[in-house]
Design an enzyme around this catalytic site. Structure first.
Site, PDB file in Angstrom:
ATOM      1  N   VAL A   1       0.845  -1.194   0.000  1.00 51.75           N
ATOM      2  CA  VAL A   1       0.000   0.000   0.000  1.00 51.75           C
ATOM      3  C   VAL A   1       0.881   1.246   0.000  1.00 51.75           C
ATOM      4  CG1 VAL A   1      -1.740   1.288   1.295  1.00 51.75           C
ATOM      5  CG2 VAL A   1      -1.937  -1.186   1.086  1.00 51.75           C
TER       6      VAL A   1
ATOM      7  N   ARG B   1      14.315  -3.185   7.096  1.00 51.82           N
ATOM      8  CA  ARG B   1      14.458  -4.023   5.905  1.00 51.82           C
ATOM      9  C   ARG B   1      14.369  -3.224   4.599  1.00 51.82           C
ATOM     10  NH1 ARG B   1      10.030  -8.581   5.110  1.00 51.82           N
ATOM     11  NH2 ARG B   1       8.953  -6.595   5.036  1.00 51.82           N
TER      12      ARG B   1
ATOM     13  N   ARG C   1     -10.127   3.885  13.357  1.00 53.85           N
ATOM     14  CA  ARG C   1     -11.345   4.090  12.559  1.00 53.85           C
ATOM     15  C   ARG C   1     -12.609   4.275  13.381  1.00 53.85           C
ATOM     16  NH1 ARG C   1     -10.069  -0.881   8.632  1.00 53.85           N
ATOM     17  NH2 ARG C   1      -8.438   0.078   7.361  1.00 53.85           N
TER      18      ARG C   1
ATOM     19  N   CYS D   1     -10.650  -1.553   2.985  1.00 53.73           N
ATOM     20  CA  CYS D   1     -10.795  -1.605   1.522  1.00 53.73           C
ATOM     21  C   CYS D   1     -12.159  -2.122   1.071  1.00 53.73           C
ATOM     22  CB  CYS D   1      -9.681  -2.444   0.910  1.00 53.73           C
ATOM     23  SG  CYS D   1      -9.394  -3.994   1.758  1.00 53.73           S
TER      24      CYS D   1
ATOM     25  N   SER E   1      -3.681  -9.513  -2.380  1.00 46.65           N
ATOM     26  CA  SER E   1      -2.883  -8.303  -2.151  1.00 46.65           C
ATOM     27  C   SER E   1      -3.417  -7.502  -0.973  1.00 46.65           C
ATOM     28  CB  SER E   1      -2.821  -7.433  -3.410  1.00 46.65           C
ATOM     29  OG  SER E   1      -4.124  -7.155  -3.870  1.00 46.65           O
TER      30      SER E   1
ATOM     31  N   HIS F   1     -10.969  -6.625  -5.294  1.00 46.48           N
ATOM     32  CA  HIS F   1     -11.979  -7.241  -4.437  1.00 46.48           C
ATOM     33  C   HIS F   1     -13.334  -7.175  -5.148  1.00 46.48           C
ATOM     34  CE1 HIS F   1      -9.080  -7.343  -1.336  1.00 46.48           C
ATOM     35  NE2 HIS F   1      -9.596  -6.505  -0.456  1.00 46.48           N
TER      36      HIS F   1
END
Lengths: 337, 337
Positions: A15, A40, A100, A129, A159, A242
């Site tokens: 994202v 990383r 949220r 999403c 994903s 989706h």
């Protein structure tokens, strides 16, 4: 023209990467880009509007001086680090589920409830999403006919779970073709050539957190606690996009034709609904697009006022990065940032 | 002990092949097996209970002398050839949609409505695969609490469309792994890493024939025209095993625990419902099994009396071949054939 110093926390993730691309395409003037991620990813270079920026390890000190930060580092890091950014005067747009449902935090899909933004926010939450693409379609129908109840089933792409899940599907499919055993590491069960009725954690009701997000976030974004939503969320072996079957009961009658007309003029929504020509939304047409696609709009003959809908969107674009960047654009364009 | 001369029409197809295997495992004594198929499959040899039989080209003359014939050759051939078999005194168990809604033809799932069989039938229809697994779960709940309305979404495997569809998914996945373009021949759109909200033909209502089958066949099998069903049927990139989210509204209240108990003692149904241990039905556990699996049984909080269910079955076994052979077993065991 004012320019903004923008941070992206979680810049190394799927994202985060999409956010960089969406921000690049946006109308937001950027004077400095601070890319923060885990050790990383640190050191990786990213070209943004012709300039090069380097991903740095996340450190609260690096929030100082930013105007705006997009967070996409998961619930834990958001819980911990968003207050650090806010304390330093940064407006945070958070993509995780951490804030949220906080009553003091607006949960925003600009086309649906952008008007709740006042410019005084310190923290704005980006919805889940699968909720974003659903409310984009439900809101205009709700305004026209008042939605009483929603039954939704999702078909969610890997994903949505990040890089590791994408690699898992990729590895399993490769193993299948090469005649090797399909190993699982990330998901509790094989995802290739299978479906998993399991997204996020289960609670004592038997529902998953993902299913509850679709219930509660929908009510909050639509500003109506009376909309009843029941959800079953399912992971499918799709990389991107989706899909959702959405059954709605409305107070006023809406014919499929009326619903189609309303949705055709709704911002961010594209109607693809000509089954006689094999035209309907699918992940392969939504992938890479910022709009939400709706089709298979038809009367539910089991209700006096019911409709069935099929809604597909790119979960990384409109579903996550795109909506977050749109929130920022909305503020900038109205002089609220 | 009476032995039966049994024909299988469409013996070269996926369901036909499963029928041979299911018949082999059944309790039905077989003195002669006549395997009929298209010219393409003719000549192939099949071992059945240690004896070898050869697939012959379908020819109505070859129905003469049979006691029983399973038809799995599609709607057109069933329309044309089933009457030829019936005329020759053969009991036909037909797997196509050709005769299912004929008022004179019983539509049977033995566990659900076996009692409609009298032994006087000349033609018995095997229901649609996605309907069979749904009614197996709905019937015991209907008996306990009367189901008023059903909202169902399916996740259907490509084997439901036959060999060509299985090869298409296989070929596309291979092309993906080898970096070649994924070509489509059978389905109107790519199926690998995609989902298609399109099974069978669309009509003027915007529904597909598959969706209407789930509505009408359910009412016929359950023997109750008052059960309202609305369906969205979707093809997913799974080889074997159809999954379904089923939302039901009942007249009487049923708790998830009560539903679980009722289903646990229902024939042909296996409850797999322990989400805390990541246990729920999936195509990979249903494939190769004759039972129908149900899990994720939970209260629908948007209704006074509502439940959400997740149902998975092997579409070739219980879904098609298995149920057809079970119908014959039911007749044989009761001396009705």
């Amino acid at each position: 023209m004012q320019k903004y110093r923008v941070g992206i926390v979680g810049a190394g993730g799927m994202v985060g990467q999409e956010m960089i691309r969406m921000l690049e395409k946006s109308s937001i003037p950027v004077s400095e880009l601070r890319l923060l991620a885990t050790e990383r990813s640190a050191g990786r270079r990213v070209t943004f509007r012709g300039e090069e920026w380097t991903i740095e390890p996340t450190n609260p000190e690096r929030f100082s001086g930013l105007d705006l930060a997009f967070f996409s580092a998961g619930r834990g890091p958001s819980r911990e680090l968003a207050p650090e950014a806010v304390k330093r005067g940064v407006l945070v747009i958070d993509n995780s589920s951490a804030w949220r449902m906080d009553p003091g935090v607006p949960l925003v899909v600009p086309e649906v409830n952008g008007e709740v933004l006042t410019g005084k926010e310190k923290l704005i939450a980006n919805p889940n999403c699968s909720t974003i693409q659903m409310v984009l379609v439900l809101k205009p129908l709700h305004d026209a006919a008042r939605i009483k109840r929603v039954v939704v089933t999702t078909f969610q792409a890997v994903s949505g779970s990040g890089y590791q899940a994408v690699m898992e599907l990729e590895d399993q499919v490769r193993a299948y073709v090469e005649g090797r055993e399909m190993e699982k590491k990330f998901y509790p069960h094989r995802i290739a050539f299978n479906v998993l009725p399991h997204i996020d954690k289960f609670d004592e009701t038997g529902y998953t957190a993902e299913e509850w997000k679709m219930v509660r976030e929908t009510q909050k974004i639509m500003g109506d606690e009376n909309i009843k939503v029941t959800a079953t969320t399912v992971r499918v072996p799709v990389f991107r996009g989706h899909s959702e079957t959405i059954n709605i009961e409305t107070e006023k009658k809406l014919t499929p034709g009326e619903a189609r007309e309303i949705l055709a003029r709704s911002p961010g929504v594209v109607v693809v609904d000509d089954p006689s020509q094999d035209l309907y939304p699918m992940p392969i047409i939504a992938a890479g697009r910022e709009e939400t696609f709706v089709g298979r709009i038809r009367e539910d003959f089991t209700l006096p006022n019911g409709l069935n809908l099929w809604v597909v969107a790119d979960n990384l674009l409109k579903g996550a990065a795109g909506n977050a960047v749109q929130i920022a654009e909305y503020l900038v364009e109205r002089g609220l940032l």
